[in-house]
Design an enzyme around this catalytic site. Sequence first.
Site, mmCIF file in Angstrom:
data_model
loop_
_atom_site.group_PDB
_atom_site.id
_atom_site.type_symbol
_atom_site.label_atom_id
_atom_site.label_comp_id
_atom_site.label_asym_id
_atom_site.label_seq_id
_atom_site.Cartn_x
_atom_site.Cartn_y
_atom_site.Cartn_z
ATOM 1 N N LYS A 53 0.835 -1.205 0.000
ATOM 2 C CA LYS A 53 0.000 0.000 0.000
ATOM 3 C C LYS A 53 0.870 1.256 0.000
ATOM 4 C CE LYS A 53 -3.773 -2.415 2.239
ATOM 5 N NZ LYS A 53 -4.477 -2.788 3.476
ATOM 6 N N GLN A 97 -4.795 -1.794 9.637
ATOM 7 C CA GLN A 97 -4.486 -3.049 8.953
ATOM 8 C C GLN A 97 -4.991 -4.216 9.807
ATOM 9 O OE1 GLN A 97 -3.086 -3.349 5.822
ATOM 10 N NE2 GLN A 97 -3.625 -5.513 6.064
ATOM 11 N N ASP A 120 -11.179 2.750 3.957
ATOM 12 C CA ASP A 120 -11.474 1.325 3.745
ATOM 13 C C ASP A 120 -12.981 1.093 3.657
ATOM 14 O OD1 ASP A 120 -9.366 -0.393 3.337
ATOM 15 O OD2 ASP A 120 -8.976 -0.768 5.471
#
Length: 288
Positions: A53, A97, A120
């Site tokens: 990422k 994460q 997200d």
Amino acid sequence: MTANIIDGNAVAKEVRSRWRGRAETLAVSGIVPGLAVVLVGDDPASRVYVGRKTKACKEIGIHSEVHEFSADAPEEVVLGRIGQLNSNPSIHGILVQLPVPAHINTRRLIEAIDVRKDVDGFNLYNVGALVADSTVFPPCTPYGVLCLLEHTRVPIAGQNVVVVGASNIVGKPMAMMLMKREATVSITHIRTRDLAQYTILADILVVAAGKPNLITAPMVRTGAVVIDVGINRLEDGRLVGDVDFEGVRQKASHITPVPGGVGPMTVTMLLVNTIQAAARTCGIEFEA
Ligand code: NAP
């Protein structure tokens, strides 16, 4: 019939190129999109994902920061950092994460993220807003699938769609997003009796169960579009999806490979959401 292979890498490249231009436009007006990744513990796979990422951010013109915590970090400490990131104007997107260590409540961390920075799309507000058709950020994997279908010019309205797998991050939001596009959607899960009686009806079949070879050629309608979200590492080290690719490609009209299908799109849509988040801070809404 042999299916056209939907090249996720090529579509991702095209989408990234368009959004790189947008990030450059924002940078000219003094706004550099910023993403903060919160990483708790030392799960090796998580480290690999975070590395990918941050590399992708660099390539597209997003400033990225990794906020690392040891595996025994108290939840309150991580929550405190998320609070600071929420009020940091140079950070436009925040993600945690997953997975986080067991002593930390994942939901509490995600709910602590400002909805306007929840790139997200996992915050409950965003999940609920999908139903009401007013989500702030669509979750990245189903958003990436939608983008692949659009790029391939697959009609969605009025089509029979079957989604295999009902997780909160893939299956459920995928079903909701395709329903919004006026598809007739069936969603199946581990307790579905005779999965094939559903999959055989699908004009578009999206599979996200995490089970290699779950979908074989006899389960697929001739000419169907097959999107394989699954990622499974076999004992011999090979990476495969949930679909018997070689068998199903003889029957489908379009199919995504694994790797190189949905995977590159997930990170791409994270970049898209982060640049969109930055644009919104100056009243701009880029077209999806
Ligand atoms: P998950 O949370 O484990 O959910 C899997 C879903 O599939 C569950 O709803 C489960 O049903 C259902 N399922 C399991 N076996 C099934 C079966 N035999 N028939 C029908 N449904 C079945 O997984 P996830 O996070 O959604 O991820 C799914 C897969 O996609 C994994 O392989 C993951 O690695 C991959 N993935 C890929 C990307 C990407 O970027 N390409 C992104 C995210 C995930 P129950 O809920 O009833 O147990």
